[in-house]
Write a protein that holds these residues in place. Structure first.
Motif, PDB file in Angstrom:
ATOM      1  N   GLN A 141       0.830  -1.198   0.000  1.00  0.00           N
ATOM      2  CA  GLN A 141       0.000   0.000   0.000  1.00  0.00           C
ATOM      3  C   GLN A 141       0.876   1.264   0.000  1.00  0.00           C
ATOM      4  OE1 GLN A 141      -3.835  -0.191   2.167  1.00  0.00           O
ATOM      5  NE2 GLN A 141      -2.827  -1.794   3.353  1.00  0.00           N
ATOM      6  N   ALA A 142       0.309   2.327  -0.495  1.00  0.00           N
ATOM      7  CA  ALA A 142       1.008   3.610  -0.554  1.00  0.00           C
ATOM      8  C   ALA A 142       0.994   4.295   0.817  1.00  0.00           C
ATOM      9  CB  ALA A 142       0.335   4.505  -1.588  1.00  0.00           C
ATOM     10  N   ASN A 143       1.702   5.386   0.938  1.00  0.00           N
ATOM     11  CA  ASN A 143       1.735   6.249   2.134  1.00  0.00           C
ATOM     12  C   ASN A 143       2.505   5.652   3.297  1.00  0.00           C
ATOM     13  OD1 ASN A 143       0.094   8.414   1.084  1.00  0.00           O
ATOM     14  ND2 ASN A 143      -1.599   6.973   1.198  1.00  0.00           N
ATOM     15  N   ARG A 144       3.480   4.815   3.033  1.00  0.00           N
ATOM     16  CA  ARG A 144       4.275   4.250   4.129  1.00  0.00           C
ATOM     17  C   ARG A 144       5.772   4.427   3.864  1.00  0.00           C
ATOM     18  NH1 ARG A 144       5.706  -0.220   7.263  1.00  0.00           N
ATOM     19  NH2 ARG A 144       5.405   0.408   9.415  1.00  0.00           N
ATOM     20  N   ARG A 145       6.159   5.571   3.326  1.00  0.00           N
ATOM     21  CA  ARG A 145       7.562   5.825   3.034  1.00  0.00           C
ATOM     22  C   ARG A 145       8.165   6.894   3.950  1.00  0.00           C
ATOM     23  NH1 ARG A 145       9.031   1.336   0.758  1.00  0.00           N
ATOM     24  NH2 ARG A 145       7.998   0.925  -1.213  1.00  0.00           N
ATOM     25  N   HIS A 146       7.417   7.938   4.221  1.00  0.00           N
ATOM     26  CA  HIS A 146       7.963   9.045   5.006  1.00  0.00           C
ATOM     27  C   HIS A 146       6.816   9.861   5.580  1.00  0.00           C
ATOM     28  CE1 HIS A 146       7.775  12.151   1.518  1.00  0.00           C
ATOM     29  NE2 HIS A 146       6.954  11.179   1.286  1.00  0.00           N
ATOM     30  N   LEU A 147       7.180  10.920   6.314  1.00  0.00           N
ATOM     31  CA  LEU A 147       6.210  11.837   6.953  1.00  0.00           C
ATOM     32  C   LEU A 147       5.286  11.117   7.938  1.00  0.00           C
ATOM     33  CD1 LEU A 147       5.194  13.969   3.827  1.00  0.00           C
ATOM     34  CD2 LEU A 147       6.913  14.517   5.551  1.00  0.00           C
ATOM     35  N   PHE A 148       5.883  10.289   8.805  1.00  0.00           N
ATOM     36  CA  PHE A 148       5.076   9.498   9.739  1.00  0.00           C
ATOM     37  C   PHE A 148       4.556  10.311  10.921  1.00  0.00           C
ATOM     38  CE2 PHE A 148       7.694   6.109   7.795  1.00  0.00           C
ATOM     39  CZ  PHE A 148       6.656   5.373   7.259  1.00  0.00           C
ATOM     40  N   GLU A 149       5.137  11.475  11.173  1.00  0.00           N
ATOM     41  CA  GLU A 149       4.682  12.270  12.314  1.00  0.00           C
ATOM     42  C   GLU A 149       3.223  12.681  12.158  1.00  0.00           C
ATOM     43  OE1 GLU A 149       7.534  15.414  12.212  1.00  0.00           O
ATOM     44  OE2 GLU A 149       8.794  14.478  13.729  1.00  0.00           O
ATOM     45  N   GLY A 150       2.784  12.883  10.937  1.00  0.00           N
ATOM     46  CA  GLY A 150       1.417  13.310  10.697  1.00  0.00           C
ATOM     47  C   GLY A 150       0.429  12.173  10.527  1.00  0.00           C
ATOM     48  N   LYS A 151       0.893  10.940  10.688  1.00  0.00           N
ATOM     49  CA  LYS A 151       0.021   9.777  10.506  1.00  0.00           C
ATOM     50  C   LYS A 151      -0.075   9.019  11.816  1.00  0.00           C
ATOM     51  CE  LYS A 151       1.661   9.492   5.801  1.00  0.00           C
ATOM     52  NZ  LYS A 151       2.669   8.896   4.934  1.00  0.00           N
ATOM     53  N   ALA A 152      -1.255   8.538  12.128  1.00  0.00           N
ATOM     54  CA  ALA A 152      -1.461   7.773  13.354  1.00  0.00           C
ATOM     55  C   ALA A 152      -0.747   6.429  13.264  1.00  0.00           C
ATOM     56  CB  ALA A 152      -2.952   7.559  13.584  1.00  0.00           C
ATOM     57  N   SER A 153      -0.262   5.946  14.414  1.00  0.00           N
ATOM     58  CA  SER A 153       0.410   4.648  14.448  1.00  0.00           C
ATOM     59  C   SER A 153      -0.512   3.545  13.951  1.00  0.00           C
ATOM     60  CB  SER A 153       0.878   4.330  15.866  1.00  0.00           C
ATOM     61  OG  SER A 153       1.809   5.290  16.306  1.00  0.00           O
ATOM     62  N   LYS A 154      -1.782   3.661  14.286  1.00  0.00           N
ATOM     63  CA  LYS A 154      -2.771   2.682  13.834  1.00  0.00           C
ATOM     64  C   LYS A 154      -2.834   2.649  12.305  1.00  0.00           C
ATOM     65  CE  LYS A 154      -7.702   1.636  14.436  1.00  0.00           C
ATOM     66  NZ  LYS A 154      -8.933   2.061  15.119  1.00  0.00           N
ATOM     67  N   ARG A 155      -2.753   3.827  11.717  1.00  0.00           N
ATOM     68  CA  ARG A 155      -2.803   3.919  10.252  1.00  0.00           C
ATOM     69  C   ARG A 155      -1.555   3.310   9.614  1.00  0.00           C
ATOM     70  NH1 ARG A 155      -2.791   9.711   7.090  1.00  0.00           N
ATOM     71  NH2 ARG A 155      -2.734   8.902   4.981  1.00  0.00           N
ATOM     72  N   THR A 156      -0.383   3.602  10.170  1.00  0.00           N
ATOM     73  CA  THR A 156       0.845   3.077   9.578  1.00  0.00           C
ATOM     74  C   THR A 156       0.925   1.565   9.724  1.00  0.00           C
ATOM     75  OG1 THR A 156       2.093   3.566  11.600  1.00  0.00           O
ATOM     76  CG2 THR A 156       2.124   5.205   9.854  1.00  0.00           C
ATOM     77  N   ARG A 157       0.410   1.018  10.813  1.00  0.00           N
ATOM     78  CA  ARG A 157       0.363  -0.447  10.964  1.00  0.00           C
ATOM     79  C   ARG A 157      -0.564  -1.057   9.930  1.00  0.00           C
ATOM     80  NH1 ARG A 157       0.146   0.809  16.451  1.00  0.00           N
ATOM     81  NH2 ARG A 157      -2.086   0.354  16.518  1.00  0.00           N
TER      82      ARG A 157
END
Length: 64
Positions: free
Chosen positions: A26-42
Motif C-alpha cells: 500500500q502507498a503512504n508508508r515511506r515518510h512523513l510518519f509524524e502526521g500519521k497515526a500509528s494505527k494507520r501506519t500499521r
C-alpha cells in the motif's frame, strides 16, 4: 520463439500467492510518519490483493 522476459518493475512491486492472487504493497508508508497515526501506519504495512481488473495485465508482465 524467444522466452518471455519478466517486467523488471513489476517483479519488484507485485507477488503472486499460491492460489494465484496478485498482492501489492500500500502507498503512504515511506515518510512523513509524524502526521500519521500509528494505527494507520500499521494498517498500511499489510499487503493487499490487487483489483481483479488490474490482475490480468500484471500477471502478463510477470510472465504468468
Amino acid at each position: 520463439m524467444p522466452k518471455m522476459k519478466t517486467h523488471s518493475g513489476a517483479k519488484k512491486r507485485f507477488r503472486v500467492t499460491g492460489k494465484g492472487k496478485v498482492m501489492r504493497e500500500q502507498a503512504n508508508r515511506r515518510h512523513l510518519f509524524e502526521g500519521k497515526a500509528s494505527k494507520r501506519t500499521r494498517r498500511l504495512a499489510q499487503d493487499v490483493a490487487l483489483a481483479p481488473a488490474n490482475a490480468k495485465g500484471i500477471k502478463r508482465l510477470l510472465g504468468l
